[in-house]
Each structure stands twice: as structure tokens, then as C-alpha cells.
Design a protein around this motif. Structure first.
Motif, short mmCIF file in Angstrom:
data_model
loop_
_atom_site.label_atom_id
_atom_site.label_comp_id
_atom_site.label_asym_id
_atom_site.label_seq_id
_atom_site.Cartn_x
_atom_site.Cartn_y
_atom_site.Cartn_z
N VAL A 34 0.86 -1.20 0.00
CA VAL A 34 0.00 0.00 0.00
C VAL A 34 0.90 1.24 0.00
CG1 VAL A 34 -1.80 1.26 1.22
CG2 VAL A 34 -1.85 -1.24 1.17
N LYS A 36 0.08 4.46 -0.78
CA LYS A 36 -0.57 5.78 -0.67
C LYS A 36 0.33 6.77 0.08
CE LYS A 36 -3.09 4.63 3.52
NZ LYS A 36 -4.15 3.74 3.93
N ASN A 57 -5.20 4.58 -2.42
CA ASN A 57 -6.50 4.98 -1.87
C ASN A 57 -7.13 6.19 -2.53
OD1 ASN A 57 -5.15 3.45 0.25
ND2 ASN A 57 -6.95 3.98 1.47
N ILE A 79 -7.96 0.73 -3.37
CA ILE A 79 -8.48 0.24 -2.09
C ILE A 79 -9.14 1.35 -1.29
CG2 ILE A 79 -6.79 -1.65 -1.98
CD1 ILE A 79 -5.22 0.01 0.07
N MET A 161 -13.58 -8.08 0.65
CA MET A 161 -12.57 -7.30 1.35
C MET A 161 -13.21 -6.81 2.64
SD MET A 161 -11.82 -3.88 2.10
CE MET A 161 -10.56 -2.63 1.89
N ILE A 163 -12.31 -4.52 6.52
CA ILE A 163 -11.48 -3.85 7.53
C ILE A 163 -12.26 -3.96 8.84
CG2 ILE A 163 -10.26 -1.73 8.19
CD1 ILE A 163 -10.74 -0.72 5.30
N MET A 201 -4.00 -6.21 7.76
CA MET A 201 -3.06 -5.11 7.59
C MET A 201 -1.93 -5.37 8.60
SD MET A 201 -5.89 -2.17 6.91
CE MET A 201 -5.76 -1.20 8.36
N SER A 202 -1.05 -4.40 8.79
CA SER A 202 0.11 -4.63 9.66
C SER A 202 -0.31 -5.16 11.04
CB SER A 202 0.89 -3.33 9.84
OG SER A 202 1.15 -2.74 8.60
N ARG A 217 -2.85 -6.37 2.96
CA ARG A 217 -2.58 -5.00 2.49
C ARG A 217 -1.68 -4.29 3.51
NH1 ARG A 217 -8.13 -5.49 3.04
NH2 ARG A 217 -7.89 -3.96 4.69
N ILE A 218 -0.42 -4.09 3.15
CA ILE A 218 0.55 -3.58 4.10
C ILE A 218 1.20 -2.30 3.54
CG2 ILE A 218 2.65 -4.12 5.42
CD1 ILE A 218 0.42 -6.09 6.07
N GLY A 219 1.17 -1.25 4.34
CA GLY A 219 1.78 0.02 3.92
C GLY A 219 2.98 0.40 4.76
N THR A 220 2.69 0.86 5.98
CA THR A 220 3.72 1.43 6.85
C THR A 220 4.92 0.50 7.05
OG1 THR A 220 1.88 2.51 7.97
CG2 THR A 220 4.03 2.59 9.07
N ARG A 226 3.59 7.55 6.94
CA ARG A 226 3.13 8.51 5.92
C ARG A 226 3.21 9.92 6.49
NH1 ARG A 226 -0.03 3.89 5.09
NH2 ARG A 226 -1.39 4.39 6.81
C1 LIG Z 1 -3.70 2.46 4.37
C2 LIG Z 1 -4.39 1.18 4.20
C3 LIG Z 1 -3.72 -0.02 4.45
C4 LIG Z 1 -2.30 -0.12 4.94
O1 LIG Z 1 -2.21 0.37 6.24
P1 LIG Z 1 -0.81 0.39 7.03
O2 LIG Z 1 -1.24 0.63 8.42
O3 LIG Z 1 0.00 1.52 6.48
O4 LIG Z 1 -0.14 -0.92 6.84
C5 LIG Z 1 -4.43 -1.20 4.21
N1 LIG Z 1 -5.70 -1.20 3.78
C6 LIG Z 1 -6.36 -0.05 3.53
C7 LIG Z 1 -7.76 -0.11 3.06
C8 LIG Z 1 -5.73 1.17 3.74
O5 LIG Z 1 -6.40 2.29 3.51
#
Ligand SMILES: *Cc1c(COP(=O)(O)O)cnc(C)c1O
Length: 227
Positions: A34, A36, A57, A79, A161, A163, A201-202, A217-220, A226
């Protein structure tokens, strides 16, 4: 600066660790990076380390990044929350949309999908805990939405999907993900062929993988915080 190749390797190893105790094949869990609010340089670093699937996003951000990186073989996943007036850009660019929660937007995406592209892969976003603050379709409306979306010619309904509510309690995390997995099984028992669970996610990846996530779905943890 985060060490992106190193972080990708670490997360890959974590995914493998999560798969072992539940006897799942590592290759059945795809890592969606991820990206974004991180720049194209960060995406390129991840790409050079072998990452191909990226999640965004915000429509405008995706448009700019896809343009800047169009020579790369990237699989773009949208996403975020999608408004009807921006659906055309997504229909043009995305390979996947994870956040379908109403028929109107699905219809527009199908109508706007360019004929020369393969069908757009979509997941229905399930609001597992019926949280007011979150988008997603409720369990009671899921089947009707699945039925309508599955008939749209230029979309391919791939799965669900979610959350779920934020909690550190792993038993609660697992119970919520199990609800999503059960909803997919129920639809498949009625003849759908869903193969995707985008969840985890994380903070809740182990629980999601234990309950059958096929995309995490992994970002940080890859790109750092961010701004
Ligand atoms: C931002 C986001 C993530 C990733 O989140 P992190 O905490 O950065 O790993 C995953 N899924 C969705 C829908 C997001 O908006």
C-alpha cells in the motif's frame, strides 16, 4: 529512509511464518504494497526488489503514479472509497478494485471499462461489524449485491474485502475474519466462484492469514510512516 527491499523481505518471511501453523501455502497469500502518500521513488524501489502489486487509496494520486510509472509492469489495486464522478479514471487504470459496496459504482465501472482491457477484478467490501463510520455492505445485503455485480460484463467478481473493528485482541480479530471467510463460503456454496479474501493489515495480519486471507494490504511496514 526506510530500507524498502529489506522491509519487503521481512514481511515476506512473516507471511511465511503465519502460513506454517495453519498449513497454508506461502504462495496463496499475496502481499499488496500500500503505497498511498509515498512517492514514485519508493514504488520504484519496491518494484526493483520484485514487488508488482501496489495499492492506492486516492484516485488523483493513482492517476499520477500510474502515468509516471507506465513503463513498469505494475498491478494497480484501488483500495479507497470511490466516488461515482471519479470512476472513469479507475476503470481506465486499475487492475483491481477492493471497495465495491454499492451497485451504482459497480455499474459505472463496468460501463466505463475500456473494451481492450480485461475485465476489472473486484471485491465487495463487507462491513463486518456494522460500524457506522465504515463503508462496506452489511452481511444481510451482501448476496443481493454479489448477484447483481456478478452479472456485469466488464467486471470479474473475485471475492470479499474487509477492515474489521480495530482491536489488539487476536481472538476477536480471528472471529471477525472468520465471518468474512464464512460469507465467501456461503456465496460459493450458492454457485459463485470467489477466490479472494482481501483482509489483514500490519496490525492483524497473522489473524487474517489464519482465517484464509489471500491478499494482505501492508503500507507502513514497507514504506515507513506517511507524512
Ligand atoms: C492504508 C491502508 C492499508 C495499509 O495500512 P498500514 O497501516 O499503512 O499498513 C491497508 N488497507 C487499507 C484499506 C488502507 O487504507
Amino acid at each position: 529512509m526506510p530500507n524498502i527491499p529489506h522491509n519487503l523481505q521481512t514481511i515476506g518471511a512473516e507471511i511465511a511464518e503465519c502460513c506454517k501453523p495453519v498449513n497454508r501455502a506461502f504462495g496463496h497469500v499475496q502481499l499488496l504494497a500500500v503505497s498511498k502518500r509515498h512517492g514514485v521513488d519508493a514504488i520504484k524501489q519496491a518494484y526493483d526488489a520484485g514487488q508488482r502489486a501496489f495499492g492506492e487509496n486516492y484516485v488523483q494520486e493513482l492517476v499520477e503514479k500510474a502515468q509516471a510509472l507506465k513503463s513498469l509492469d505494475i498491478e494497480w489495486h484501488f483500495i479507497g472509497a470511490l466516488q461515482s464522478n471519479k470512476s472513469k479514471d479507475i476503470a481506465d487504470i486499475a487492475d483491481w478494485v477492493h471497495t465495491i459496496d454499492r451497485l451504482k459504482i459497480a455499474r459505472r465501472l463496468s460501463e466505463q471499462r475500456p473494451a481492450e482491457l480485461p475485465p476489472l477484478n473486484v471485491c465487495l467490501q463487507l462491513n463486518v461489524n456494522n460500524e457506522e463510520s465504515k463503508s462496506g455492505v452489511g452481511l444481510s445485503e451482501l448476496e443481493a449485491l454479489a448477484e447483481a455485480v456478478s452479472k456485469l460484463p466488464n467486471l470479474k467478481l473475485r471475492g470479499l474485502m474487509a477492515i474489521p473493528e480495530a482491536t489488539h485482541d487476536e481472538a476477536t480479530q480471528r472471529a471477525n475474519f472468520a465471518l468474512v471467510a464464512a460469507a465467501k463460503d456461503t456465496l460459493n456454496a450458492k454457485g459463485y466462484e470467489l477466490d479472494t479474501l482481501s483482509m489483514g493489515m500490519s496490525s492483524d495480519m497473522p489473524a487474517a492469514i489464519a482465517e484464509g486471507a489471500t491478499i494482505v494490504r501492508i503500507g507502513t511496514a514497507i514504506f515507513g510512516a506517511r507524512t
